[in-house]
Write a protein that holds these residues in place. Structure first.
Motif, PDB file in Angstrom:
ATOM      1  N   TYR A  72       9.223   3.760  -0.235  1.00 44.77           N
ATOM      2  CA  TYR A  72       8.972   2.320  -0.185  1.00 44.77           C
ATOM      3  C   TYR A  72       7.476   2.056  -0.284  1.00 44.77           C
ATOM      4  N   LEU A  73       7.124   0.995  -0.985  1.00 41.15           N
ATOM      5  CA  LEU A  73       5.758   0.484  -0.954  1.00 41.15           C
ATOM      6  C   LEU A  73       5.773  -0.625   0.087  1.00 41.15           C
ATOM      7  N   SER A  74       4.994  -0.437   1.156  1.00 38.85           N
ATOM      8  CA  SER A  74       5.004  -1.386   2.266  1.00 38.85           C
ATOM      9  C   SER A  74       3.639  -2.024   2.447  1.00 38.85           C
ATOM     10  N   THR A 106      11.759   4.279  -5.117  1.00 38.97           N
ATOM     11  CA  THR A 106      12.256   5.647  -5.288  1.00 38.97           C
ATOM     12  C   THR A 106      12.463   5.995  -6.756  1.00 38.97           C
ATOM     13  N   GLU A 107      13.190   5.162  -7.483  1.00 40.05           N
ATOM     14  CA  GLU A 107      13.482   5.451  -8.890  1.00 40.05           C
ATOM     15  C   GLU A 107      12.218   5.452  -9.741  1.00 40.05           C
ATOM     16  N   LEU A 108      11.279   4.579  -9.430  1.00 40.52           N
ATOM     17  CA  LEU A 108      10.003   4.550 -10.154  1.00 40.52           C
ATOM     18  C   LEU A 108       9.267   5.872  -9.984  1.00 40.52           C
ATOM     19  N   GLU A 128       2.545   3.838   0.813  1.00 37.50           N
ATOM     20  CA  GLU A 128       3.874   4.326   0.475  1.00 37.50           C
ATOM     21  C   GLU A 128       4.439   5.001   1.713  1.00 37.50           C
ATOM     22  N   GLU A 129       5.674   4.681   2.029  1.00 38.20           N
ATOM     23  CA  GLU A 129       6.325   5.272   3.182  1.00 38.20           C
ATOM     24  C   GLU A 129       7.610   5.940   2.711  1.00 38.20           C
ATOM     25  N   VAL A 130       7.880   7.124   3.235  1.00 26.95           N
ATOM     26  CA  VAL A 130       9.074   7.879   2.878  1.00 26.95           C
ATOM     27  C   VAL A 130      10.017   7.862   4.075  1.00 26.95           C
ATOM     28  N   ASN A 131      11.252   7.451   3.831  1.00 28.43           N
ATOM     29  CA  ASN A 131      12.271   7.424   4.873  1.00 28.43           C
ATOM     30  C   ASN A 131      13.441   8.303   4.456  1.00 28.43           C
TER      31      ASN A 131
END
Length: 77
Positions: free
Chosen positions: A30-32, A55-57, A16-19
């Protein structure tokens, strides 16, 4: 950092990456999945990455956790 691990170490990474967007400061999760692309001789020549915004999940999961905590609590709020 994840891109470097893929390009230098040849690892396949799922994370998981947070931007944070610079213009409005909003945060997106994001799941990358990233993996190395290799040439005919086996050397790493590029990186392939696929990202899905979740994000919403994650927000919905957090709301459910809070609701479950309140529901299971014996104390009033």
């Amino acid at each position: 950092a994840n891109d470097s691990r893929v390009l230098q170490g040849g690892e396949r990474i799922e994370a998981e990456e947070v931007n944070t967007l610079q213009s409005d400061g909003s945060t997106h999760v994001y799941l990358s999945v990233k993996l190395p692309l290799r040439g005919p001789d086996g050397t790493i020549v590029a990186l392939c990455g696929i990202s899905t915004e979740i994000t919403e999940l994650r927000r919905a999961e957090e709301s459910q956790r809070i609701a479950a905590t309140v529901f299971e609590s014996q104390e009033g709020m």
